[in-house]
Design an enzyme around this catalytic site. Structure first.
Site, PDB file in Angstrom:
ATOM      1  N   ASP A 124     -13.154  96.971 -85.376  1.00 43.15           N
ATOM      2  CA  ASP A 124     -14.437  97.204 -84.734  1.00 43.15           C
ATOM      3  C   ASP A 124     -14.355  96.615 -83.316  1.00 43.15           C
ATOM      4  O   ASP A 124     -13.414  95.900 -82.972  1.00 43.15           O
ATOM      5  CB  ASP A 124     -15.603  96.633 -85.540  1.00 43.15           C
ATOM      6  CG  ASP A 124     -16.902  97.349 -85.180  1.00 43.15           C
ATOM      7  OD1 ASP A 124     -16.926  98.064 -84.160  1.00 43.15           O
ATOM      8  OD2 ASP A 124     -17.899  97.203 -85.901  1.00 43.15           O
TER       9      ASP A 124
HETATM   10  C1  BGC Z   1     -19.987  99.173 -83.827  1.00 45.25           C
HETATM   11  C2  BGC Z   1     -19.223 100.324 -84.405  1.00 45.25           C
HETATM   12  C3  BGC Z   1     -19.007 101.370 -83.339  1.00 45.25           C
HETATM   13  C4  BGC Z   1     -18.242 100.733 -82.189  1.00 45.25           C
HETATM   14  C5  BGC Z   1     -17.896 101.707 -81.089  1.00 45.25           C
HETATM   15  C6  BGC Z   1     -19.362  98.660 -82.541  1.00 45.25           C
HETATM   16  O1  BGC Z   1     -20.190  97.759 -81.908  1.00 45.25           O
HETATM   17  O2  BGC Z   1     -20.068  98.142 -84.790  1.00 45.25           O
HETATM   18  O3  BGC Z   1     -19.896 100.852 -85.518  1.00 45.25           O
HETATM   19  O4  BGC Z   1     -18.310 102.469 -83.867  1.00 45.25           O
HETATM   20  O5  BGC Z   1     -19.044  99.708 -81.661  1.00 45.25           O
HETATM   21  O6  BGC Z   1     -18.977 102.082 -80.360  1.00 45.25           O
END
Ligand code: BGC
Length: 765
Positions: free
Chosen positions: A294
């Site tokens: 993540d």
């Molecule tokens: C989120 C993810 C997301 C990623 C990319 C993160 O802050 O937890 O779910 O896909 O950002 O935008």
């Protein structure tokens, strides 16, 4: 010279195998061809190029292409050197083409980028937020909405979405509950698979499909106290039985990628969790896609107190099986050294790179790195009328009728005068919800517009906002600070009361604004923020004929309204066609059929609240004071999981089991008759629940094990059957295996998780 020979070799391989692919019909053959291609590319790569594939950059490049600030310049150089495997947030065909071109024109091996974006509930045509769409319990439309999202995204250059989110979530305080399918692992798994099938289609190489991503692995939805990013203290058995099943289903459905999560589980950050990522996902489940971290989650292991520094974080993550680094810049800075000094095994690097290349081959990017770069498609295939029409279809099927005393709904279209009140009544932005991809600001059909479209011009519609939810300062801001939420301004209420006074019916649109749920949007108050409750009570004093249209991304505390107001329609954040879809239901053009995918509490103090809870040693006992309950609120939900009314009435009868005793690998056919005994045709979600009475581990008091959405004409009866088999009965037992344990079971069929039509059966050795 040497470079040219290498490139020719790579492309010879690819072309050779691509041609023969067309002749091969079986998946297995094409899979082994993909493996050969992957190996052939891997064999040519230097360590630096391998690490490059494990590196993902945020682009924030829009139609204008790469920006010119310093960090972007550095990124451009890395792209040219083949030191970047993926980018996210590179939007538009032009920007995608430019990024891809940098790699194809300059890098030694010309390995195309995979370009990701959060396409969560639509690309530009916006569908209901996932929690809302899940309330449809309609797997066909959910699959199709994901397919439309994929088709629009692919037309704009995107080849990978970070969806579906399949975190089981039981806590209304957690803002990200709006991104998932609620509290039940079975429903979440079914919906997750439908979304994956929609995004990926039957062939990733087609132009209209994109790679999906099962996230967040794992336990993110169990953030303690509903506070985002918080720890999740989950025991091994709970993890296996309540959280992992949707992920296993996603892996089996062939989801191309996984994303790990920000939380720790019992002391180990998910990003550095080897047991989860390597042992369970990659070994036990034999899944061959790749795991992206993540955003910044590798680096965050330092703040967790699990890694000393970024190098240590990179070491932990790579060894644990995190294949691609999203925005920690840890792999690009440290992996080479870690491999050279033996802290990370080169086999782990090779495995990660193979996984990434495999997905790129399956997407067809090696055959044509520009396959997602079609300006014509971008111009003509996004936000089409057809897609809008389908968005309306999905939206109306996601609406849940929570209360309808005296059959106040549906309203007669010839109603003479109607008051449309509330801060969300003419809001064209809230229905777009959070994680809205390219869904533009103020692009939804508002409720007021939808009502105007539905009624004849002779109807007198009086609109008064009554109040705002947040202060002006907060409007349009991506992140809201707590103090910016509430407005205390009541000056609009008298006008709203006046409008309500003489109306035949009052439609009151209240709830949450778009960005109140989503990432980082945890709240301890799940009631109506601002002065909405005051508005509601003031209007109620002068006119009781109220229909509340709730717009929200989480279960809310609506207990006052549920007691006083005759009708409540749960309308979530329904997307581009929100107003039209709500009007379809208000005026009876569509008979509501949604069912709650999550329990609604009497108050926030009950959270986390879920129907599939354990009995405890002290369940309710009328003669005892000390049992597991609250002194000041009920223990059960205000509106339970699976609940939702219709304008007609369904009757369940003749529950029959074809046998009452089966061996552990046996099966039982459960049959039931459902009749529409009301005055309107309609759909019903028939639900099957079981309870395993005694286990080697305690078992939930009820578990959903089957459902089917059926249509019944008025007066019609249908016989529905479900099969209970090994898959429905097994759980992760004290032996650390998925097993069916002999013993007594109860089974219920009905229209919600309180279904009372019941039978029993026994599983024997
Ligand atoms: C989120 C993810 C997301 C990623 C990319 C993160 O802050 O937890 O779910 O896909 O950002 O935008």
């Amino acid at each position: 010279m040497q470079k040219n020979i290498l490139v020719t070799v790579v492309f010879l391989f690819i072309t050779l195998f691509s041609c023969s692919d067309k002749k091969n019909s079986t998946n297995q053959t094409s899979n082994s061809k993909v493996e050969q291609k992957v190996d052939s590319v891997l064999a040519l790569m230097t360590l630096q190029e391998k690490i490059g594939q494990m590196n993902q950059y945020n682009g924030s490049w829009d139609v204008t292409g790469p920006a010119s600030n310093v960090s972007d310049q550095e990124k451009l150089e890395k792209l040219k050197n083949g030191e970047v495997g993926s980018m996210l947030n590179v939007l538009s065909v032009k920007a995608t083409r430019e990024a891809q071109k940098l790699v194809m024109d300059n890098s030694r091996l010309k390995i195309p980028l995979i370009i990701g974006y959060d396409v969560i509930h639509g690309y530009k045509t916006i569908f209901p937020v996932p929690l809302g769409e899940s309330a449809s319990w309609d797997l066909d439309i959910i699959k199709k909405s994901a397919a439309i999202a994929a088709s629009e995204a692919s037309a704009a250059g995107v080849n990978w979405t970070f969806a579906p989110m399949i975190d089981v979530s039981r806590d209304a305080r957690w803002g990200r509950i709006m991104e998932g399918s609620g509290e039940d692992p079975f429903l979440t798994a079914k919906i997750g698979v439908a979304r994956i099938q929609g995004f990926q289609g039957d062939d990733l190489a087609k132009n209209y499909t994109i790679a999906a991503c099962a996230k967040h692995f794992a336990g993110y939805g169990f953030a303690e106290a509903g506070r985002d990013y918080n720890i999740a203290n989950i025991g091994e058995y709970e993890l296996q039985n309540a959280i992992l099943p949707p992920f296993k289903a996603a892996a089996e459905a062939g989801v191309a990628t996984f994303m790990n999560s920000f939380n720790e589980i019992d002391g180990i950050p998910a990003t550095g969790h080897k047991i989860l990522q390597r042992d369970i996902l990659k070994e036990d489940w034999n899944w061959d896609g790749f795991m992206v971290s993540d955003w910044g989650s590798i680096g965050e292991m330092i703040a967790h107190g699990y890694a000393k520094d970024l190098s240590h974080a990179a070491e932990i993550a790579a060894n644990a099986g995190s294949d691609m680094d999203m925005e920690s810049y840890a792999y690009e800075a440290h992996l080479e050294e870690l491999v050279n000094n033996g802290k990370v095994d080169i086999n782990h690097i090779d495995d990660a790179v193979k996984r990434i290349l495999r997905v790129k081959f399956k997407l067809g990017l090696f055959d044509d790195p520009y396959k997602y770069c079609n300006e014509e498609r971008e111009k003509n295939e996004i936000f089409t009328e057809e897609n809008q029409a389908f968005s309306r279809e999905v939206a109306k099927k996601s609406i849940v009728l929570l209360k309808n005393d005296g059959n106040i709904l549906p309203l007669n279209k010839n109603i003479k005068n109607i008051a449309v009140i509330g801060p969300l009544a003419d809001d064209k932005d809230t229905p777009i919800g959070n994680w809205r991809a390219k869904g533009g600001r103020n692009t939804a059909v508002s409720l007021l517009e939808g009502i105007k479209n539905a009624v004849p011009s002779s109807t007198n519609i009086i609109h008064e906002k009554g109040c705002d939810i947040v202060t002006n300062k907060a409007i349009g801001r991506t992140f809201l600070l707590p103090l910016e939420f509430n407005t205390t301004d009541k000056s609009g209420i008298p006008a709203a009361v006046k409008a309500a006074k003489n109306a035949e019916a009052v439609i009151l649109a209240i709830g949450e604004m778009a960005l109140q749920t989503g990432e980082g949007r945890s709240q301890t108050n799940i009631g109506f923020l601002g002065v909405q409750q005051e508005l509601l009570e003031a209007v109620y004093k002068v006119n009781k004929n109220i229909v509340i249209v709730l717009m929200n991304g989480r279960p809310m505390d609506v207990s006052w309204a549920a007691e006083k107001v005759p009708s409540i329609l749960e309308c979530w954040q329904l997307g581009s066609q929100s107003g039209n879809a709500i009007a379809d239901v208000l005026f009876g053009d569509y008979n509501p059929s949604g069912k709650l995918p999550v329990s609604f509490p009497h108050n926030v103090g009950q959270e986390p609240l879920y129907y599939n809870q354990k009995n405890t040693g002290r369940p309710y006992n009328a003669t005892h004071v000390t049992f597991s309950a609250y002194r000041d609120a009920p223990k059960t939900a205000l509106f339970p999981f699976g609940y939702g009314l219709s304008y007609t009435t369904f009757e369940y009868k003749n529950l029959k089991l074809d046998k009452n005793e089966i061996p552990v690998n046996g099966k039982i056919i459960v049959s039931v008759d459902i009749s529409n005994i009301g005055n309107m045709d309609g759909e019903e979600v028939v639900q099957l629940y079981i309870r395993d009475l005694v286990g080697s581990l305690t078992r939930p008091i009820r578990e959903l094990k089957g459902f089917e959405k059926i249509f019944l004409k008025t007066g019609e009866t249908k016989n529905i059957t479900f099969t209970i088999n090994q898959e429905s009965l097994q759980f992760y037992t004290v032996n650390k295996k998925w097993e069916v344990e002999p013993g007594n079971f109860e089974v219920w069929v009905g229209g919600d998780s309180n279904a009372s039509l019941k039978s029993t059966f026994k599983v024997i050795e």
